[in-house]
Design a protein around this motif. Structure first.
Motif, PDB file in Angstrom:
ATOM      1  N   ALA A   8     -15.305 -45.711 -10.279  1.00  0.00           N
ATOM      2  CA  ALA A   8     -15.108 -46.087 -11.683  1.00  0.00           C
ATOM      3  C   ALA A   8     -15.659 -45.002 -12.610  1.00  0.00           C
ATOM      4  CB  ALA A   8     -15.777 -47.424 -11.964  1.00  0.00           C
ATOM      5  N   ARG A   9     -16.806 -44.447 -12.257  1.00  0.00           N
ATOM      6  CA  ARG A   9     -17.390 -43.384 -13.080  1.00  0.00           C
ATOM      7  C   ARG A   9     -16.536 -42.120 -13.050  1.00  0.00           C
ATOM      8  NH1 ARG A   9     -23.553 -44.792 -11.263  1.00  0.00           N
ATOM      9  NH2 ARG A   9     -23.988 -46.231 -12.964  1.00  0.00           N
ATOM     10  N   HIS A  10     -16.004 -41.791 -11.864  1.00  0.00           N
ATOM     11  CA  HIS A  10     -15.129 -40.622 -11.754  1.00  0.00           C
ATOM     12  C   HIS A  10     -13.864 -40.835 -12.584  1.00  0.00           C
ATOM     13  CE1 HIS A  10     -12.976 -37.503  -8.979  1.00  0.00           C
ATOM     14  NE2 HIS A  10     -13.207 -37.039 -10.184  1.00  0.00           N
ATOM     15  N   ALA A  11     -13.290 -42.035 -12.497  1.00  0.00           N
ATOM     16  CA  ALA A  11     -12.088 -42.341 -13.278  1.00  0.00           C
ATOM     17  C   ALA A  11     -12.368 -42.242 -14.774  1.00  0.00           C
ATOM     18  CB  ALA A  11     -11.579 -43.739 -12.928  1.00  0.00           C
ATOM     19  N   GLU A  12     -13.543 -42.683 -15.188  1.00  0.00           N
ATOM     20  CA  GLU A  12     -13.898 -42.601 -16.606  1.00  0.00           C
ATOM     21  C   GLU A  12     -14.033 -41.149 -17.057  1.00  0.00           C
ATOM     22  OE1 GLU A  12     -17.939 -43.684 -18.272  1.00  0.00           O
ATOM     23  OE2 GLU A  12     -16.726 -45.350 -19.029  1.00  0.00           O
ATOM     24  N   THR A  13     -14.634 -40.309 -16.197  1.00  0.00           N
ATOM     25  CA  THR A  13     -14.765 -38.886 -16.513  1.00  0.00           C
ATOM     26  C   THR A  13     -13.402 -38.231 -16.667  1.00  0.00           C
ATOM     27  OG1 THR A  13     -16.880 -38.727 -15.343  1.00  0.00           O
ATOM     28  CG2 THR A  13     -15.685 -36.673 -15.705  1.00  0.00           C
ATOM     29  N   LEU A  14     -12.476 -38.561 -15.755  1.00  0.00           N
ATOM     30  CA  LEU A  14     -11.126 -38.006 -15.826  1.00  0.00           C
ATOM     31  C   LEU A  14     -10.397 -38.506 -17.071  1.00  0.00           C
ATOM     32  CD1 LEU A  14     -10.000 -38.294 -12.080  1.00  0.00           C
ATOM     33  CD2 LEU A  14     -10.787 -36.251 -13.294  1.00  0.00           C
ATOM     34  N   GLU A  34     -11.783 -39.352 -19.899  1.00  0.00           N
ATOM     35  CA  GLU A  34     -12.349 -38.636 -21.047  1.00  0.00           C
ATOM     36  C   GLU A  34     -11.769 -37.230 -21.149  1.00  0.00           C
ATOM     37  OE1 GLU A  34     -16.513 -38.842 -20.320  1.00  0.00           O
ATOM     38  OE2 GLU A  34     -16.730 -40.892 -21.082  1.00  0.00           O
ATOM     39  N   LEU A  35     -11.597 -36.562 -19.994  1.00  0.00           N
ATOM     40  CA  LEU A  35     -10.995 -35.227 -20.001  1.00  0.00           C
ATOM     41  C   LEU A  35      -9.555 -35.296 -20.500  1.00  0.00           C
ATOM     42  CD1 LEU A  35     -10.959 -32.212 -19.368  1.00  0.00           C
ATOM     43  CD2 LEU A  35     -10.425 -32.792 -16.981  1.00  0.00           C
ATOM     44  N   ALA A  54     -11.997 -30.739 -12.528  1.00  0.00           N
ATOM     45  CA  ALA A  54     -12.406 -32.149 -12.597  1.00  0.00           C
ATOM     46  C   ALA A  54     -11.927 -32.956 -11.404  1.00  0.00           C
ATOM     47  CB  ALA A  54     -11.883 -32.771 -13.883  1.00  0.00           C
ATOM     48  N   ALA A  55     -10.720 -32.628 -10.914  1.00  0.00           N
ATOM     49  CA  ALA A  55     -10.146 -33.414  -9.824  1.00  0.00           C
ATOM     50  C   ALA A  55     -10.900 -33.210  -8.523  1.00  0.00           C
ATOM     51  CB  ALA A  55      -8.678 -33.069  -9.656  1.00  0.00           C
TER      52      ALA A  55
END
Length: 428
Positions: free
Chosen positions: A393-399, A401-402, A427-428
């Motif tokens: 979920a945190r990774h998805a949120e970072t992506l 935001e990018l 990022a990926a």
């Protein structure tokens, strides 16, 4: 990068929905309403159903196709979803955008750019319930580049969206695995049934199997494993409490560093951020409480009543949220049983103007109370899945935001495509 402008009506067909409320059915064909339209792929799983006759009536104007775009017009206006599964009909207060002379994915990203969002905000009318007219949708100015560049922009932003979707699908699978084990142990009682029949329980070691009895006994909940209890949610928690709101007219209480959750944000199964933050003095001067990681939160008011989320970090919340701070042994059990009972809890909501739950109804809600030893072993299996879920979920949120950072810069020509592609790869 230079760009031109085209009216949306010049590059797509805009089709209005029927302006009438249908008769819904318990089964049948999906009907997409405003509440079903969210950013990303259109999800038909939670849609209301209509009969074949109603479906055919509402399909006369518009027959969905993959890559069409659905947009909301009333209330929560300007929200869009992309069509993947085309088996549905369109409900009132929505419209379909059918791309004709433009890359559909590029158009979708353009419609979600700040450039278009500002146009939408200036075009809506109405005071109590704002409305985006079909005429205003048709007249939206769409930034245009050459076809090759539009395809490259769509591919770059699409790669981020695809990765976000993949992470969310993985999380849905993780919850399905957790719920399947919960059902096996605490709903179907598979290990107990196996031992009662003289078989070894499947999928567990001998030490885990030894925690389960081989008999059932009658209870208020029906037959349950011998020695287990029919109890209430309160027995699984160290405390249950509602949140609170600091005084709005005191600036020193707001814009601090403490996340402050609202009931609408409980829709996110694991909320990572909140729209508002309070200060330490705001916390101390109000009925808000600081809830720890592993708190299960249940929304109590209005349309979100019964919705359930899990805190992955410390947060406060408003009075429309109820925090279930679990006993350590029951931390994953409380979350999953609350998720399973979400609809039942929502049905308990009462009130004339607004359907509400309260702390008492939640605390006294009947549930199965397994021994702590069984709950701990369950947590040993499930908590790593939940932690993986939070990481995804945190990774998805970072992506996300990018993507939201790149989108306006690409659409305005401020950022060159090779630079954006490099950021996406990193990022990926």
């Amino acid at each position: 990068m230079q760009f031109n402008l085209s009216k949306l009506d010049d590059v797509a067909e805009i089709i209005d929905s029927l302006h009438k409320t249908p008769q819904y059915s318990e089964s049948g064909y999906p009907m997409v309403r405003c509440t079903d339209v969210k950013y990303g792929r259109l999800n038909l799983e939670g849609t209301l159903r209509v009969s074949e006759d109603v479906f055919l009536e509402f399909s006369r104007r518009y027959k969905p196709k993959k890559d069409d775009i659905i947009i909301t017009r009333v209330g929560s206006y300007g929200i869009t979803s992309r069509v993947y599964d085309a088996c549905f009909c369109l409900g009132q207060n929505t419209a379909a955008i059918v791309p004709k002379k433009i890359n559909p994915e590029f158009l979708y990203f353009a419609l979600n750019s700040p450039f278009i969002k500002r146009q939408i905000e200036s075009a809506v009318v109405g005071s109590t319930q704002k409305t985006l007219s079909l005429k205003a949708i048709k007249e939206l100015d769409i930034p245009r580049f050459n076809d090759d560049l539009e395809e490259e922009i769509a591919a770059t932003l699409g790669a981020l969206d695809d990765r976000i979707i993949s992470l969310r699908e993985t999380n849905a699978t993780l919850e399905s695995i957790a719920q399947a084990l919960f059902k096996s142990w605490f709903i179907d009682f598979d290990p107990v049934k196996a031992k009662a029949e003289g078989r070894e329980p499947e999928g567990m070691d001998a030490d885990t199997a030894a925690l389960f009895p081989s008999e059932f006994e009658a209870s208020e909940l029906g037959l349950i494993p011998k020695g287990w209890q029919a109890g209430i949610i309160q027995e699984l928690c160290s405390r249950i409490e509602s949140g609170g709101t600091p005084k709005r007219n005191e600036p020193s209480f707001w814009d601090g560093g403490i996340p402050w959750l609202t009931s609408s944000e409980v829709r996110s199964v694991i909320p990572l951020q909140t729209n508002e933050f309070i200060t330490q003095s705001g916390l101390e001067s109000s009925s808000a409480k600081l809830w720890p990681t592993w708190t299960t939160v249940i929304a109590m008011y209005g349309a979100t009543a019964g919705e359930v989320c899990l805190l992955s970090s410390e947060m406060t919340a408003n009075q429309a949220c109820c925090g279930l701070i679990p006993k350590v042994a029951y931390r994953t059990y409380v979350f999953l049983i609350a998720r399973r009972h979400s609809r039942v809890l929502a049905e308990k909501a009462s009130g004339s103007a607004q359907q509400n739950l309260n702390k008492g109804l939640i605390s006294n809600h009947p549930v199965l109370v397994p021994p702590a030893s069984v709950a701990i072993r369950f947590d040993d299996v499930i908590s790593p899945l939940v932690k993986h879920w939070v990481t995804n979920a945190r990774h998805a949120e970072t992506l996300a935001e990018l993507r939201d950072t790149l989108l306006p810069k690409l659409m305005s020509g401020q950022l060159r495509l090779p630079e954006a592609e490099t950021l996406v790869e990193q990022a990926a």
